[in-house]
Every structure is written in structure tokens, then in C-alpha cells.
Design a protein around this motif. Structure first.
Motif, short mmCIF file in Angstrom:
data_model
loop_
_atom_site.label_atom_id
_atom_site.label_comp_id
_atom_site.label_asym_id
_atom_site.label_seq_id
_atom_site.Cartn_x
_atom_site.Cartn_y
_atom_site.Cartn_z
N THR A 21 0.80 -1.19 -0.06
CA THR A 21 -0.17 0.02 0.03
C THR A 21 0.85 1.13 -0.04
O THR A 21 0.42 2.41 -0.46
N SER A 22 2.07 1.30 0.38
CA SER A 22 2.91 2.49 0.21
C SER A 22 4.44 1.92 0.35
O SER A 22 4.65 0.95 0.42
N THR A 23 5.32 3.07 0.08
CA THR A 23 6.90 2.84 0.10
C THR A 23 7.18 2.76 1.45
O THR A 23 8.66 2.73 1.66
N ASP A 24 6.58 3.07 2.63
CA ASP A 24 7.17 3.04 3.85
C ASP A 24 7.02 1.75 4.29
O ASP A 24 5.97 1.19 4.57
N PRO A 25 8.33 0.94 4.51
CA PRO A 25 8.13 -0.40 4.97
C PRO A 25 7.57 -0.62 6.57
O PRO A 25 7.15 -1.51 6.80
N GLN A 26 7.58 0.59 7.29
CA GLN A 26 7.07 0.40 8.60
C GLN A 26 5.68 0.39 8.79
O GLN A 26 5.07 -0.37 9.52
N THR A 27 5.04 1.00 7.95
CA THR A 27 3.64 0.96 7.77
C THR A 27 2.79 0.31 6.76
O THR A 27 1.56 0.10 6.66
N ALA A 28 3.46 0.06 5.61
CA ALA A 28 2.94 -0.51 4.64
C ALA A 28 2.28 -1.85 4.68
O ALA A 28 2.67 -2.75 5.64
N ASP A 57 -7.62 1.24 3.34
CA ASP A 57 -7.73 1.57 2.15
C ASP A 57 -6.58 1.37 1.16
O ASP A 57 -5.33 1.99 1.88
N ILE A 58 -6.50 1.11 -0.01
CA ILE A 58 -5.32 1.16 -0.88
C ILE A 58 -5.09 2.49 -1.59
O ILE A 58 -6.02 2.83 -2.28
N PRO A 59 -4.11 3.30 -1.26
CA PRO A 59 -4.08 4.60 -1.93
C PRO A 59 -4.04 4.38 -3.54
O PRO A 59 -3.66 3.37 -3.98
N THR A 60 -4.55 5.43 -4.47
CA THR A 60 -4.67 5.34 -5.68
C THR A 60 -3.21 5.26 -6.27
O THR A 60 -3.01 4.63 -7.29
N ALA A 61 -2.33 5.82 -5.75
CA ALA A 61 -0.96 5.81 -5.95
C ALA A 61 -0.54 4.56 -6.23
O ALA A 61 0.18 4.05 -6.99
N ALA A 62 -0.64 3.63 -5.19
CA ALA A 62 -0.12 2.27 -4.90
C ALA A 62 -1.04 1.43 -6.05
O ALA A 62 -0.42 0.53 -6.72
N THR A 63 -2.28 1.73 -5.99
CA THR A 63 -3.30 0.91 -7.27
C THR A 63 -2.56 1.25 -8.54
O THR A 63 -2.40 0.45 -9.36
#
Length: 247
Positions: A21-28, A57-63
Motif C-alpha cells: 500500500t505504500s513505500t514506507d516499510p514500517q507501515t505498508a 484503503d489502498i491509495p490510488t498511487a499504489a493501485t
């Protein structure tokens, strides 16, 4: 000559990749994950999971990167805790069978999996087993330090002439990473001849040197000074210190 005498590039490997879902491995959160068995004269096998991402929710940028929407994951995905447990168990089994893990940008994927495990009360992978890891990013940067061009998975596949069909599919990326490390290990025989335990240890040092160099570059580059603070030196896993966000 047996595969063991030829070196690790002729032995079975296990590839691992996640889309998140994101580029932050701590919270993805893991959206999809794949574990593949590759090489060594064995048929290639694949396991792929789709997660419901724990209700977030999956951010649109990740989708836009991997193609999975929140709606698709909630409708078709398995519970995130189950996905994390099954991926971790599959990787632990591979390690126990003596196979190294091949992971592009390993620090990201292993940290994501570690934090997801802690989030759902699953015993983390590297608390279960002591794994040897092969990271094509670290290996390529060691042997071709000053080569021009990017070092994404797609960049490396182009450089080493490795097929990559369906980039940002966790299965395709895991398979490509395995093909890459074999190509690198056979082209640069000094790597392919190293015992796996030694090569893992060497990568810890090489990754640290590479990240120290990147940190220094950011620190001396106008406009990028603050980026230096975010460059971590550890490989292949960021130590768990910060509290993981609740579900």
C-alpha cells in the motif's frame, strides 16, 4: 560435477516479492505476495496470495503501480493475518530446506513482512529461522558501482537481458529477481564461487557501504540534505524499534 560443486547459481533458490500500500516499510500493508522456487534443475513453482489488507484503503498511487483496488482486495482477498502467516511459513520452510531467499531491495520486503507479522501476532520470519539472502540490487551495485542508469528491477533486467513480463506483479518480480542473481553470479564468478553464508555476510557490509555513500551524497547536495536522515544502513532487515500502527 554436482550442482553443489558448481556453486549456488546451480542450486535451488526461493524468490520473494510483495506489492504493498505504500513505500514506507514500517507501515505498508501487503496487497499481494509471491514465493517461487527456482532453478537447481527443479520445475519452477509459484505461490501467490491476495490480501484484504486488514481493512485499510489502498491509495490510488499504489493501485496505479500494481493494479489492485481496495474493492478487489476486500472482495477476493484472504484475511491479512492468514496471508502473513502463510507467506512467513512458506519462506521459513524454504530456509529450513537450505534454499537462500532472493529478494530485490530485500530490506524493504523483509521489513514489510516483519512489521505485518508483528501487527497480527505472527512470529516474524527471522525470529523463526536464520536466512541467507541474495539481493540483486546490492550485488549489482557491488560489481558495477559506477555504471550509469537506474537500478530498479526493470533497469537491471534490461541490463542483464532478463525477461520481465508483468512488472509489479509480485510473481513476475520474484521470478525475475531469481533470474537476475543467477545471471550476476555466473557473469561475476567471484560472487558465484562464494559460499552462501559468506556471500550473505559480505552483502551486509556492501549494503552498509552503499547506503553510507548515498547518505553522504544527499548530505552534500543542496536541496537534498534532509533526505540523508532517512537513509538507513541496515540490511536485510530494519530492526524493530518503532511501535507498529494498530489495525
Amino acid at each position: 560435477m554436482s550442482p553443489s560443486q558448481l556453486g549456488w547459481t546451480y542450486q535451488p533458490l526461493t524468490g520473494f516479492d510483495v506489492e504493498t500500500t505504500s513505500t514506507d516499510p514500517q507501515t505498508a500493508r501487503i496487497v499481494t505476495g509471491s514465493v517461487v522456487r527456482y532453478g537447481g534443475g527443479w520445475p519452477t513453482t509459484r505461490q501467490t496470495w491476495l490480501s484484504d489488507v486488514g481493512g485499510v484503503d489502498i491509495p490510488t498511487a499504489a493501485t496505479a503501480v500494481h493494479g489492485f483496488t481496495t474493492e478487489v482486495c476486500r472482495a477476493a482477498g484472504s484475511p491479512a493475518a492468514v496471508v502473513v502467516e502463510e507467506i512467513t511459513t512458506a519462506l521459513a520452510a524454504a530456509v529450513e530446506e537450505g534454499r537462500p531467499l532472493v529478494i530485490m531491495n530485500a530490506t524493504y520486503d523483509l521489513t514489510v513482512l516483519d512489521r505485518e507479522a508483528r501487527r497480527y501476532g505472527v512470529t516474524p520470519l527471522l525470529d523463526r529461522v536464520s536466512a541467507h539472502v541474495l539481493d540483486p540490487y546490492v550485488l549489482d551495485k557491488r560489481v558495477r558501482t559506477h555504471r550509469r542508469g537506474g537500478r530498479t528491477l526493470a533497469d537491471l533486467c534490461r541490463h542483464y537481458v532478463v525477461p520481465l513480463e508483468g512488472a509489479h506483479s509480485s510473481e513476475a518480480d520474484a521470478l525475475a529477481a531469481c533470474s537476475l542473481v543467477v545471471k550476476i553470479g555466473r557473469r561475476y564468478r567471484v560472487l558465484g564461487r562464494l559460499p552462501m553464508a559468506q556471500l550473505h555476510r559480505e552483502q551486509v557490509g556492501w549494503a552498509r557501504e552503499q547506503n553510507e555513500s548515498l547518505r553522504a551524497y544527499f548530505a552534500r547536495t543542496p536541496g537534498k540534505e534532509e533526505w540523508a536522515r532517512d537513509v538507513r544502513l541496515e540490511w536485510p532487515l530494519l530492526p524493530f524499534r518503532e511501535a507498529v500502527s494498530p489495525r
